[in-house]
Design a protein around this motif. Structure first.
Motif, mmCIF file in Angstrom:
data_model
loop_
_atom_site.group_PDB
_atom_site.id
_atom_site.type_symbol
_atom_site.label_atom_id
_atom_site.label_comp_id
_atom_site.label_asym_id
_atom_site.label_seq_id
_atom_site.Cartn_x
_atom_site.Cartn_y
_atom_site.Cartn_z
ATOM 1 N N THR A 1 0.848 -1.199 0.000
ATOM 2 C CA THR A 1 0.000 0.000 0.000
ATOM 3 C C THR A 1 0.885 1.251 0.000
ATOM 4 O OG1 THR A 1 -1.629 -1.224 1.265
ATOM 5 C CG2 THR A 1 -1.909 1.164 1.205
ATOM 6 N N MET B 1 -5.084 0.937 -7.831
ATOM 7 C CA MET B 1 -4.971 1.578 -9.151
ATOM 8 C C MET B 1 -6.325 1.813 -9.815
ATOM 9 S SD MET B 1 -1.726 -0.414 -10.700
ATOM 10 C CE MET B 1 -2.007 0.172 -12.334
ATOM 11 N N GLU C 1 2.380 1.713 -3.471
ATOM 12 C CA GLU C 1 1.407 2.200 -4.456
ATOM 13 C C GLU C 1 1.141 3.692 -4.290
ATOM 14 O OE1 GLU C 1 0.288 0.552 -7.090
ATOM 15 O OE2 GLU C 1 1.586 -1.046 -6.355
ATOM 16 N N TRP D 1 4.083 5.574 -5.516
ATOM 17 C CA TRP D 1 4.084 5.597 -6.982
ATOM 18 C C TRP D 1 3.031 6.553 -7.525
ATOM 19 C CZ3 TRP D 1 4.876 -0.340 -7.975
ATOM 20 C CH2 TRP D 1 6.226 -0.580 -8.234
ATOM 21 N N ARG E 1 -2.476 -3.944 -5.741
ATOM 22 C CA ARG E 1 -2.226 -3.112 -6.931
ATOM 23 C C ARG E 1 -3.522 -2.741 -7.632
ATOM 24 N NH1 ARG E 1 2.430 -2.372 -10.643
ATOM 25 N NH2 ARG E 1 1.870 -0.354 -9.876
ATOM 26 N N ASN F 1 0.114 -8.654 -3.791
ATOM 27 C CA ASN F 1 0.307 -7.757 -4.940
ATOM 28 C C ASN F 1 -0.899 -7.791 -5.876
ATOM 29 O OD1 ASN F 1 2.081 -5.918 -6.194
ATOM 30 N ND2 ASN F 1 2.604 -7.458 -7.728
ATOM 31 N N ASP G 1 0.225 -3.576 -16.086
ATOM 32 C CA ASP G 1 1.011 -3.211 -14.922
ATOM 33 C C ASP G 1 1.444 -4.411 -14.081
ATOM 34 O OD1 ASP G 1 1.193 -0.155 -14.392
ATOM 35 O OD2 ASP G 1 1.635 -1.210 -12.529
#
Lengths: 273, 323
Positions: A10, A127, A13, A16, A123, A119, A88
Motif C-alpha cells: 500500500t 490503481m 502504491e 508511486w 495493486r 500484490n 502493470d
C-alpha cells in the motif's frame, strides 16, 4: 505476515501514485477522448439521432444523449481497468525480478506466494479507483446525485473485476518471469489486454470477433463485467449484480488457487537457484 | 558452515542440460564480532555462499548456521538476525527514492509506519545519504557510491548482529570505496559479525581479521592474513643501499640470513643489494645490524617489504602452493 506485505505494498502504491500522478492524468484523458468518439464520431457522419436510435436498438433500451454518453463513459472505464491492470501487473513483476532485482529484497523478507497474492489484490484495488476517478465528476454533472450512485456501483464492479484480473495477470506473469528467458514481456502484455477487450465485444460486435480472441476474453471475467456495466449505466441498480458478484468471487478463488500453486513452484525454483 | 554443496542446472537449448557445481563441500566458521573475508576469482562460489547464508538459496547438501540458527530449518529466525548486501548497483525500485525504498523494506520487515520512518532516517544519516540530501531523489539518479551506501543502509535497518556483504565496494571510485570500508570497520567495532566478499586485496587486508580463499567451489586456504602469508611461505623482499662499493657484502648477507635470491647493483659511491628471504622480519633486522657492526658497513637506506595478501592470493589461486 500477509498484513505487513499488504502494508508495504500500500505504501509503495501511494508513493508511486504521487510520483506518477501525471501518468494517471494521461490515463484519464485518453478514455475521455474515446468516450466522446464513441458517440460523436459516428454522429458526425449520420447525425446524433441515428446514433441514439441504433444504440437503443443494440441495447434494447430507449436512450437519450445523456444516457448514451454515460454508457460510453462506463465502457471506457472498463477499457482503462483491463489495460492498466494487465499491463502493470505483468510488467511490474517482470521488472522486479528480472531488471531491478528487487526480488531479492522481497524474498529476503517474505515468501513469493504471500507477495504475489498481496500484490494481485493491492495493486488493482488501489490503481482501479485512481484510474477511473475521472468518471465521478462527469457522471455527477450528467446525472446529478444518481450519477454518483452509478459511479459507486461501477467502482464496485471495476474493483472486483480488477482484483480477478490481478490474479489472472499473475498467472501469466509467473511463467514469463520465472520459467522463460524472454526479455521483452511488454510485447505479450500489450497484446493480451486488447485481445481480451476485443473478445468481449467492446470494440466491435462479439459475433464478428474471431473465436481465438473470444477464448481469451472468456477466460477472464471481462465479458460478464461489461454486461453488468451496461446494465448499471442503463438501469441504475440491476438485480443481476448479486449473481455477478458470486460469479466473480468464484472466478477470483479459482485464479487465486492457480496463481498460488504457480507462485509456490516459482519460489522453490528461485531458492533452488 | 559444514560441507555445503550447491549445483546449478542450466539449460542449453531444449534438451541439453549443464550442471555447474558452484560449491563442492565448503566448510568455514566465522567468530562472533570479526570481519571475515571471502576471497576468490569470478565464479568461485562466493555469491552463492552469501545467498545460502541469507536464506535466498537452498543448499543441496551440508549444514549452515547463522547466529546458531539453521539456514534451512530456521530461515525466518536467520532473516531476523542478518543484514544483506548483494549487488550494490541494483536491488531497489528505480522510480522510488532511497527513503521510500527503505520504508517499503522496513514495512516488509514488520515495522509500523511510524517506526519505519524513524529508523529509515537514522540509517540514512548513518551512511551519509541524509546529509547529501539524496534520500528524496529517485534511485535511478543515484551514483554507484550512493547506491552502495543505500544497500548498506538497508542491511543495517533492523540493526542486525550479522552482516553479509557481497562485494560492497565493487565498481566504486576510490573515495566512495574508502567511505564504505570505514563504515564496515566501524560496524565491526560495534560488535557485529561481518562476512564480506571481494576482489580488492588491499581493501581486504585493511579490514579483515580472517580470510577464506575459495576457488572453483572449494576452500583452498583460510586463516588470519599474516598466518596465511607465513603458511604459504611467502618471502620478504629486502632492499638495502650501503655507502661504499663492496662486492663482499652479498657473502656477508648470505652467511647471516637464509637468502633465496640476491642481486647487486654497483653505483659510483654506493651498492644496492636486493634479496628475498623466508626469514622473519626480526631475523633480517638482526642480520643487517650484525653486518653493520662486524664489517663496518655504512647503511644508507633499508626497505623491508612484507608479502601482500595479493601475493598470497595469487600464490593460492594460481596453484603455486597448497593450503
Amino acid at each position: 505476515m500477509v498484513l505487513r506485505v499488504l502494508n508495504a505494498l500500500t505504501y509503495r502504491e501511494v508513493a508511486w501514485f504521487r510520483r506518477f500522478f501525471a501518468d494517471y492524468v494521461v490515463s484519464w484523458i485518453f478514455p475521455l477522448a474515446l468516450s466522446v468518439g464513441v458517440i460523436f464520431l459516428p454522429a458526425s457522419i449520420s447525425g446524433v439521432n441515428t446514433v441514439l436510435s441504433r444504440m437503443s436498438n443494440l441495447f434494447n433500451y430507449q436512450m437519450d444523449l445523456k444516457t448514451a454518453y454515460s454508457l460510453a463513459l462506463a465502457l471506457t472505464g472498463i477499457v482503462n481497468v483491463v489495460a492498466i491492470v494487465i499491463n502493470d501487473v505483468i510488467q511490474t513483476m517482470f521488472a522486479e525480478f528480472r531488471f531491478m532485482e528487487v526480488g531479492w529484497m522481497i524474498l529476503e523478507t517474505t515468501g513469493l506466494v504471500k507477495y504475489t497474492i498481496a500484490n494481485a489484490i493491492i495493486r488493482p484495488a488501489i490503481m482501479t479507483p485512481l484510474a477511473t476517478l475521472f468518471l465521478a465528476p462527469l457522471l455527477l454533472y450528467l446525472n446529478g446525485f444518481s450519477g454518483l450512485v452509478t459511479f459507486a456501483l461501477l467502482e464496485l464492479v471495476f474493483i472486483a473485476t480488477s482484483i480477478a484480473l490481478g490474479f489472472y495477470s499473475t498467472i501469466v506473469a509467473i511463467p514469463l518471469t520465472f520459467h522463460t528467458k524472454i526479455s521483452r514481456p511488454w510485447t505479450i502484455a500489450n497484446t493480451l489486454a486488447p485481445a481480451i477487450l476485443a473478445g468481449t465485444g467492446v470494440y466491435i460486435p462479439v459475433n464478428l470477433v474471431p473465436a481465438i480472441l473470444r477464448f481469451f476474453a472468456y477466460s477472464t471475467p471481462v465479458p460478464r463485467s461489461c454486461e453488468i456495466v451496461y446494465l448499471i449505466s442503463l438501469r441504475g441498480f440491476p438485480s443481476e449484480i448479486t449473481l455477478f458478484l458470486v460469479f466473480i468471487t468464484f472466478l477470483t478463488s479459482l485464479y487465486l488457487a492457480v496463481s498460488g500453486i504457480l507462485s509456490k513452484n516459482a519460489d522453490a525454483r528461485v531458492r533452488k537457484g | 558452515m559444514e560441507n555445503i554443496r550447491k549445483s546449478y542446472v542450466s539449460r542449453e537449448g531444449f534438451r541439453k542440460k549443464r550442471v555447474v557445481e558452484a560449491l563442492k563441500g565448503v566448510s568455514l566458521a566465522v567468530r562472533r564480532g570479526e570481519i571475515h573475508a571471502l576471497l576468490g576469482p569470478n565464479g568461485a562460489g562466493k555469491t552463492t555462499l552469501i545467498k545460502i547464508l541469507a536464506t535466498l538459496l537452498l543448499p543441496d547438501d551440508g549444514k549452515a548456521y547463522v547466529n546458531g540458527y539453521d539456514v534451512v530449518k530456521e530461515a525466518e529466525k536467520v532473516r531476523s538476525v542478518i543484514g544483506v548486501v548483494l549487488d550494490v548497483s541494483k536491488g531497489f525500485y528505480t522510480s522510488l527514492s532511497g527513503y521510500e525504498n527503505l520504508v517499503f523494506y522496513a514495512l516488509l520487515k514488520g515495522y509500523s509506519y511510524g517506526e519505519a520512518r524513524k529508523r529509515v532516517r537514522e540509517v540514512l544519516e548513518l551512511v551519509g545519504l541524509y546529509e547529501m540530501n539524496a534520500h528524496n531523489r529517485p534511485y535511478y539518479t543515484y551514483s554507484l557510491g550512493m547506491r552502495a551506501r543505500l544497500s548498506i543502509a538497508k542491511a543495517l535497518l533492523t540493526n542486525p548482529p550479522v552482516l553479509l556483504l557481497d562485494e560492497p565496494t565493487l565498481g566504486l571510485d576510490v573515495e566512495s570505496a574508502k567511505t564504505v570500508r570505514k563504515l564496515v570497520m566501524d560496524l565491526a567495532k560495534e560488535g557485529r559479525t561481518i562476512l564480506v566478499t571481494g576482489h580488492n586485496m588491499y581493501e581486504i587486508e585493511q579490514i579483515a581479521s580472517s580470510i577464506t580463499i575459495i576457488n572453483k567451489g572449494l576452500v583452498i586456504a583460510s586463516g588470519a592474513p599474516a598466518d596465511l602469508k607465513t603458511r604459504l611461505g611467502l618471502m620478504l623482499r629486502v632492499s638495502m643501499r650501503i655507502g661504499d662499493v663492496n662486492s663482499n657484502v652479498a657473502e656477508y648477507v648470505k652467511n647471516l640470513i637464509p637468502v633465496e635470491k640476491i642481486s647487486m647493483e654497483f653505483n659510483a659511491d654506493s651498492t644496492r643489494i636486493v634479496f628475498y628471504t623466508k626469514a622473519s622480519r626480526e631475523e633480517v633486522i638482526q642480520g643487517i645490524m650484525q653486518i653493520h657492526k662486524s664489517f663496518d658497513v655504512k647503511i644508507i637506506d633499508l626497505v623491508i617489504e612484507e608479502p601482500t595478501l595479493e601475493d598470497a592470493y595469487i600464490a593460492v589461486v594460481g596453484g603455486e602452493h597448497g593450503s
